[in-house]
Write a protein that holds these residues in place. Structure first.
Motif, short mmCIF file in Angstrom:
data_model
loop_
_atom_site.label_atom_id
_atom_site.label_comp_id
_atom_site.label_asym_id
_atom_site.label_seq_id
_atom_site.Cartn_x
_atom_site.Cartn_y
_atom_site.Cartn_z
N GLY A 10 18.26 -12.32 19.87
CA GLY A 10 18.08 -13.76 19.71
C GLY A 10 17.51 -14.10 18.35
O GLY A 10 17.49 -13.28 17.44
N LEU A 11 17.03 -15.34 18.25
CA LEU A 11 16.44 -15.85 17.02
C LEU A 11 14.92 -15.82 17.15
O LEU A 11 14.37 -16.29 18.16
CB LEU A 11 16.92 -17.28 16.78
CG LEU A 11 16.28 -18.04 15.62
CD1 LEU A 11 16.62 -17.38 14.29
CD2 LEU A 11 16.74 -19.50 15.63
N GLN A 13 11.09 -16.01 14.67
CA GLN A 13 10.49 -16.27 13.37
C GLN A 13 9.91 -15.00 12.78
O GLN A 13 9.56 -14.06 13.52
CB GLN A 13 9.39 -17.32 13.51
CG GLN A 13 9.90 -18.70 13.87
CD GLN A 13 8.79 -19.75 13.84
OE1 GLN A 13 7.60 -19.43 13.88
NE2 GLN A 13 9.19 -21.01 13.77
N THR A 90 17.27 -8.68 10.32
CA THR A 90 18.43 -9.40 10.86
C THR A 90 19.67 -8.53 10.82
O THR A 90 20.04 -7.98 9.77
CB THR A 90 18.67 -10.68 10.05
OG1 THR A 90 17.55 -11.56 10.21
CG2 THR A 90 19.94 -11.38 10.52
N GLN A 116 22.90 -9.62 18.74
CA GLN A 116 22.48 -10.18 17.46
C GLN A 116 20.98 -10.43 17.46
O GLN A 116 20.45 -11.04 18.39
CB GLN A 116 23.22 -11.48 17.17
CG GLN A 116 22.79 -12.18 15.89
CD GLN A 116 23.23 -11.43 14.64
OE1 GLN A 116 24.37 -10.99 14.55
NE2 GLN A 116 22.33 -11.31 13.67
N THR A 118 18.29 -12.22 14.85
CA THR A 118 18.16 -13.01 13.63
C THR A 118 16.69 -13.36 13.44
O THR A 118 16.06 -13.93 14.34
CB THR A 118 18.99 -14.30 13.70
OG1 THR A 118 20.36 -13.96 13.92
CG2 THR A 118 18.86 -15.10 12.41
N VAL A 119 16.16 -12.99 12.29
CA VAL A 119 14.77 -13.27 11.97
C VAL A 119 14.76 -14.31 10.85
O VAL A 119 15.14 -14.02 9.71
CB VAL A 119 14.02 -12.01 11.54
CG1 VAL A 119 12.53 -12.33 11.32
CG2 VAL A 119 14.19 -10.91 12.58
N SER A 120 14.33 -15.51 11.19
CA SER A 120 14.39 -16.60 10.23
C SER A 120 13.42 -17.70 10.62
O SER A 120 13.18 -17.93 11.82
CB SER A 120 15.81 -17.16 10.15
OG SER A 120 15.86 -18.30 9.32
N SER A 121 12.88 -18.37 9.62
CA SER A 121 12.01 -19.51 9.90
C SER A 121 12.81 -20.81 9.89
O SER A 121 12.26 -21.88 10.12
CB SER A 121 10.88 -19.56 8.87
OG SER A 121 11.42 -19.59 7.56
#
Length: 121
Positions: A10-11, A13, A90, A116, A118-121
């Motif tokens: 998942g997504l 932070q 990611t 998947q 995803t590492v994102s702010s």
């Protein structure tokens, strides 16, 4: 034939955590070792963590100290606890099992479909 089903991606932070699971199903097999690989866009698939049937582990330098691989032999399931995640983590994460067919003693490899992260702010 062994099927591997991954879950838990998942997504998240940066600095967050995720736990991936990979469950193996099938008949007449034993799993010698299981591993987690990842593939980022434009890069080759790389091994990041591996665990043997005796629960010996090894990790890629890039995840050492942040990721932990474990397994439940009774459930034929392997886990990857990912802490302190970074944007460079990611990728699509794949589970792999090195198996032995109990009827023929032949070895074979099975891969999961990937999940998947995803590492994102």
């Amino acid at each position: 034939q062994v099927q591997l089903v991954e879950s838990g991606g998942g997504l998240v932070q940066p600095g967050g955590s995720l736990r991936l699971s990979c469950a193996a199903s099938g008949r007449f097999f034993v799993i010698a070792s299981m591993g987690w690989y990842r593939q980022a866009p434009g890069k080759e698939r790389e091994l990041i963590a591996r665990i043997t049937s005796g629960c010996s582990t090894n990790y890629a330098d890039s995840v050492k100290g942040r990721f932990t691989i474990s397994r439940d032999n009774a459930k034929n399931t392997v886990y990857l606890q990912m802490n302190s995640l970074k944007p460079e983590d990611t990728a699509v994460y794949y589970c792999k099992a090195d198996c032995i067919a109990t009827l023929t003693s032949s070895s074979f490899v099975s891969w999961g479909q990937g999940t998947q992260v995803t590492v994102s702010s």
